[in-house]
Design a protein around this motif. Structure first.
Motif, PDB file in Angstrom:
ATOM      1  N   THR A  45      43.474 -25.314  17.841  1.00 20.79           N
ATOM      2  CA  THR A  45      42.113 -25.407  18.365  1.00 20.79           C
ATOM      3  C   THR A  45      41.484 -26.781  18.247  1.00 20.79           C
ATOM      4  O   THR A  45      40.345 -26.962  18.674  1.00 20.79           O
ATOM      5  CB  THR A  45      41.215 -24.390  17.639  1.00 20.79           C
ATOM      6  N   THR A  46      42.177 -27.753  17.683  1.00 19.72           N
ATOM      7  CA  THR A  46      41.622 -29.101  17.556  1.00 19.72           C
ATOM      8  C   THR A  46      42.465 -30.081  18.359  1.00 19.72           C
ATOM      9  O   THR A  46      43.664 -29.883  18.552  1.00 19.72           O
ATOM     10  CB  THR A  46      41.591 -29.566  16.086  1.00 19.72           C
ATOM     11  N   GLN A  47      41.810 -31.145  18.822  1.00 19.62           N
ATOM     12  CA  GLN A  47      42.520 -32.152  19.606  1.00 19.62           C
ATOM     13  C   GLN A  47      42.685 -33.468  18.852  1.00 19.62           C
ATOM     14  O   GLN A  47      43.113 -34.462  19.440  1.00 19.62           O
ATOM     15  CB  GLN A  47      41.788 -32.399  20.928  1.00 19.62           C
ATOM     16  N   ILE A  48      42.353 -33.469  17.577  1.00 20.28           N
ATOM     17  CA  ILE A  48      42.547 -34.689  16.777  1.00 20.28           C
ATOM     18  C   ILE A  48      44.044 -34.918  16.581  1.00 20.28           C
ATOM     19  O   ILE A  48      44.782 -34.015  16.200  1.00 20.28           O
ATOM     20  CB  ILE A  48      41.865 -34.557  15.408  1.00 20.28           C
ATOM     21  N   TRP A  49      44.474 -36.158  16.838  1.00 20.20           N
ATOM     22  CA  TRP A  49      45.881 -36.521  16.618  1.00 20.20           C
ATOM     23  C   TRP A  49      45.895 -37.926  16.032  1.00 20.20           C
ATOM     24  O   TRP A  49      45.901 -38.915  16.744  1.00 20.20           O
ATOM     25  CB  TRP A  49      46.668 -36.449  17.921  1.00 20.20           C
ATOM     26  N   ASN A  50      45.870 -37.997  14.712  1.00 19.60           N
ATOM     27  CA  ASN A  50      45.756 -39.271  14.018  1.00 19.60           C
ATOM     28  C   ASN A  50      46.864 -39.386  12.978  1.00 19.60           C
ATOM     29  O   ASN A  50      46.761 -38.843  11.866  1.00 19.60           O
ATOM     30  CB  ASN A  50      44.391 -39.388  13.337  1.00 19.60           C
ATOM     31  N   PRO A  51      47.956 -40.080  13.297  1.00 20.08           N
ATOM     32  CA  PRO A  51      49.055 -40.213  12.326  1.00 20.08           C
ATOM     33  C   PRO A  51      48.658 -40.969  11.065  1.00 20.08           C
ATOM     34  O   PRO A  51      49.272 -40.763  10.013  1.00 20.08           O
ATOM     35  CB  PRO A  51      50.122 -40.981  13.119  1.00 20.08           C
ATOM     36  N   VAL A  52      47.647 -41.827  11.145  1.00 15.15           N
ATOM     37  CA  VAL A  52      47.254 -42.612   9.975  1.00 15.15           C
ATOM     38  C   VAL A  52      46.659 -41.707   8.900  1.00 15.15           C
ATOM     39  O   VAL A  52      47.011 -41.784   7.724  1.00 15.15           O
ATOM     40  CB  VAL A  52      46.252 -43.709  10.379  1.00 15.15           C
ATOM     41  N   THR A  53      45.755 -40.819   9.313  1.00 15.18           N
ATOM     42  CA  THR A  53      45.125 -39.900   8.357  1.00 15.18           C
ATOM     43  C   THR A  53      45.877 -38.574   8.254  1.00 15.18           C
ATOM     44  O   THR A  53      45.447 -37.688   7.509  1.00 15.18           O
ATOM     45  CB  THR A  53      43.679 -39.617   8.782  1.00 15.18           C
ATOM     46  N   GLU A  54      46.952 -38.425   9.018  1.00 16.56           N
ATOM     47  CA  GLU A  54      47.759 -37.211   9.039  1.00 16.56           C
ATOM     48  C   GLU A  54      46.918 -35.983   9.386  1.00 16.56           C
ATOM     49  O   GLU A  54      46.980 -34.938   8.741  1.00 16.56           O
ATOM     50  CB  GLU A  54      48.484 -37.007   7.702  1.00 16.56           C
ATOM     51  N   LYS A  55      46.121 -36.138  10.427  1.00 17.14           N
ATOM     52  CA  LYS A  55      45.361 -35.033  11.000  1.00 17.14           C
ATOM     53  C   LYS A  55      45.894 -34.777  12.403  1.00 17.14           C
ATOM     54  O   LYS A  55      45.853 -35.671  13.266  1.00 17.14           O
ATOM     55  CB  LYS A  55      43.862 -35.367  11.058  1.00 17.14           C
ATOM     56  N   PHE A  56      46.396 -33.566  12.630  1.00 14.80           N
ATOM     57  CA  PHE A  56      47.051 -33.275  13.890  1.00 14.80           C
ATOM     58  C   PHE A  56      46.523 -31.965  14.470  1.00 14.80           C
ATOM     59  O   PHE A  56      46.302 -30.998  13.730  1.00 14.80           O
ATOM     60  CB  PHE A  56      48.572 -33.173  13.701  1.00 14.80           C
ATOM     61  N   GLY A  57      46.355 -31.976  15.793  1.00 22.37           N
ATOM     62  CA  GLY A  57      45.956 -30.778  16.523  1.00 22.37           C
ATOM     63  C   GLY A  57      46.655 -30.739  17.864  1.00 22.37           C
ATOM     64  O   GLY A  57      46.868 -31.783  18.504  1.00 22.37           O
ATOM     65  N   ALA A  58      47.010 -29.562  18.319  1.00 19.30           N
ATOM     66  CA  ALA A  58      47.834 -29.412  19.521  1.00 19.30           C
ATOM     67  C   ALA A  58      47.037 -29.069  20.770  1.00 19.30           C
ATOM     68  O   ALA A  58      47.630 -28.855  21.825  1.00 19.30           O
ATOM     69  CB  ALA A  58      48.885 -28.320  19.288  1.00 19.30           C
ATOM     70  N   LEU A  59      45.709 -29.001  20.672  1.00 23.02           N
ATOM     71  CA  LEU A  59      44.931 -28.520  21.811  1.00 23.02           C
ATOM     72  C   LEU A  59      45.066 -29.423  23.032  1.00 23.02           C
ATOM     73  O   LEU A  59      45.220 -28.941  24.156  1.00 23.02           O
ATOM     74  CB  LEU A  59      43.459 -28.385  21.418  1.00 23.02           C
ATOM     75  N   ALA A  60      45.008 -30.735  22.832  1.00 21.30           N
ATOM     76  CA  ALA A  60      45.101 -31.654  23.974  1.00 21.30           C
ATOM     77  C   ALA A  60      46.457 -31.571  24.678  1.00 21.30           C
ATOM     78  O   ALA A  60      46.512 -31.484  25.915  1.00 21.30           O
ATOM     79  CB  ALA A  60      44.814 -33.091  23.521  1.00 21.30           C
ATOM     80  N   PRO A  61      47.590 -31.588  23.955  1.00 22.09           N
ATOM     81  CA  PRO A  61      48.866 -31.412  24.653  1.00 22.09           C
ATOM     82  C   PRO A  61      49.012 -30.055  25.344  1.00 22.09           C
ATOM     83  O   PRO A  61      49.575 -29.982  26.437  1.00 22.09           O
ATOM     84  CB  PRO A  61      49.900 -31.567  23.523  1.00 22.09           C
ATOM     85  N   ILE A  62      48.507 -28.994  24.719  1.00 22.50           N
ATOM     86  CA  ILE A  62      48.574 -27.672  25.360  1.00 22.50           C
ATOM     87  C   ILE A  62      47.764 -27.674  26.649  1.00 22.50           C
ATOM     88  O   ILE A  62      48.212 -27.189  27.697  1.00 22.50           O
ATOM     89  CB  ILE A  62      48.068 -26.582  24.403  1.00 22.50           C
ATOM     90  N   TYR A  63      46.558 -28.227  26.579  1.00 23.19           N
ATOM     91  CA  TYR A  63      45.703 -28.313  27.765  1.00 23.19           C
ATOM     92  C   TYR A  63      46.382 -29.113  28.877  1.00 23.19           C
ATOM     93  O   TYR A  63      46.418 -28.676  30.036  1.00 23.19           O
ATOM     94  CB  TYR A  63      44.369 -28.967  27.386  1.00 23.19           C
ATOM     95  N   GLY A  64      46.927 -30.262  28.541  1.00 19.76           N
ATOM     96  CA  GLY A  64      47.588 -31.081  29.554  1.00 19.76           C
ATOM     97  C   GLY A  64      48.789 -30.392  30.165  1.00 19.76           C
ATOM     98  O   GLY A  64      49.012 -30.468  31.380  1.00 19.76           O
ATOM     99  N   THR A  65      49.581 -29.697  29.339  1.00 15.68           N
ATOM    100  CA  THR A  65      50.757 -28.995  29.850  1.00 15.68           C
ATOM    101  C   THR A  65      50.364 -27.906  30.833  1.00 15.68           C
ATOM    102  O   THR A  65      50.940 -27.787  31.924  1.00 15.68           O
ATOM    103  CB  THR A  65      51.548 -28.375  28.678  1.00 15.68           C
ATOM    104  N   VAL A  66      49.373 -27.112  30.466  1.00 18.14           N
ATOM    105  CA  VAL A  66      48.963 -25.990  31.321  1.00 18.14           C
ATOM    106  C   VAL A  66      48.314 -26.493  32.605  1.00 18.14           C
ATOM    107  O   VAL A  66      48.639 -26.030  33.712  1.00 18.14           O
ATOM    108  CB  VAL A  66      48.003 -25.066  30.550  1.00 18.14           C
TER     109      VAL A  66
END
Length: 323
Positions: free
Chosen positions: A64-85
């Motif tokens: 449910t989140t779109q944050i994708w920040n490898p530096v702070t190790e915060k990851f969310g899959a919402l943006a890739p799921i949205y783009g794929t669909v």
């Protein structure tokens, strides 16, 4: 008597030999089917095992989140799921009518001298590697869209509700819309080729009977050809959708690879496969790697759900046809 006995013995040996070969062939094919299931199970098990750290760290928030920040190790899959669909839906909305139109033209309207060259050209399009589509899209198609199509869409829909959000912002050239159009170009050959093949299976007697009672070509296609081949057509559409969902390199070149969701189709975005291809070699740390593996598991789940829905639709169509 001896001749008859030898013939009976020969027949018995031949029967045993055929029975052995038949049993061997059955066991061989059964082993191949079981091997496929084992490989599939191994893939699923590996994805689940690799994605456990990400799901333990983020829980349902990973979806449910779109944050994708490898530096702070915060990851969310919402943006890739949205783009794929979104890219897959737009691509299929363009490719299915176009592909079926090509198939109808080749089977019903095309002069015989042109059927083979056009059919061969479509099959060649299906065989072009995806990276070639990506390079062409980045250096030829995206600049064309940036200069001509996207400014036109921004201007014409600027005062139209809803569409002014879908076609807003600067014309980058790359983005969700560009990736969708590239996917549509890649999917069209699959839909057209399979639809043409199943359209050719319609018995000529059915079409001739329809023409005999005064039906037009459109009426024959709508009332005879498509109903007779709808199961095969749906199968071809689902095959194209599977290609669109999992396409990697061509999309990676032209989508912009931005982990954010925008209302505008002209804005950059990302897909699951593009994110994995871009970042897997650079993933440092178990959580980063696990998040990318979790994206792969989500893509697998999406594809499985789509194929399951397609299978259910085909079963219902077969039941209705039986009635």
């Amino acid at each position: 008597m001896e001749a008859a006995g030898s013939k009976a013995l020969a027949r018995e040996r031949a029967t045993k030999r055929f029975a052995w070969s038949d049993s061997f062939f059955r066991r061989l094919t059964q082993s191949a089917a079981i091997l496929v299931l084992l490989i599939l199970g191994g893939v699923i098990g590996s994805l689940i095992k690799g994605s456990i750290p990400a799901f333990q760290a983020f829980g349902l928030g990973f979806f449910t989140t779109q944050i994708w920040n490898p530096v702070t190790e915060k990851f969310g899959a919402l943006a890739p799921i949205y783009g794929t669909v979104v890219t897959s839906v737009i691509a299929m909305a363009i490719a299915v009518p176009l592909g079926m139109g090509i198939a109808i033209f080749l089977t019903e309207l095309c002069p015989p001298a042109l059927r083979r060259p056009i059919g061969t050209a479509i099959e060649l399009l299906a065989g072009i590697p995806s990276i070639i589509y990506g390079i062409w899209g980045l250096f030829v198609f995206a600049p064309f869209l940036q200069v001509y199509l996207q400014p036109f869409l921004i201007e014409i829909f600027s005062n139209v509700p809803v569409f002014n959000f879908l076609f807003a912002g600067p014309p980058y050239g790359i983005g969700i819309l560009t990736a969708s159009l590239i996917l549509a170009i890649m999917v069209v050959p699959f839909v057209a080729s399979i639809s043409r093949d199943v359209f050719d299976t319609v018995p000529p007697m059915l079409k001739e009977s329809a023409y005999g009672i005064g039906c037009t070509t459109w009426e024959v296609v709508r009332n005879v050809v498509i109903p007779y081949t709808r199961v095969g057509v749906i199968g071809g559409v689902m095959l194209g959708l599977g290609r669109a969902l999992g396409e990697t390199m061509a999309v990676t070149f032209v989508i912009g690879n931005a982990h954010k969701i925008s209302a505008s189709l002209l804005a950059p975005g990302t897909t699951i496969s593009a994110s994995i291809a871009n970042e897997f070699t650079e993933a440092v740390g178990d959580l980063y790697t696990s998040s990318l593996i979790a994206l792969g598991l989500i893509l697998f789940m999406i594809t499985f759900i789509v194929l399951a829905i397609a299978r259910i639709m085909l079963m219902r169509l077969e039941i209705q046809a039986g009635r």
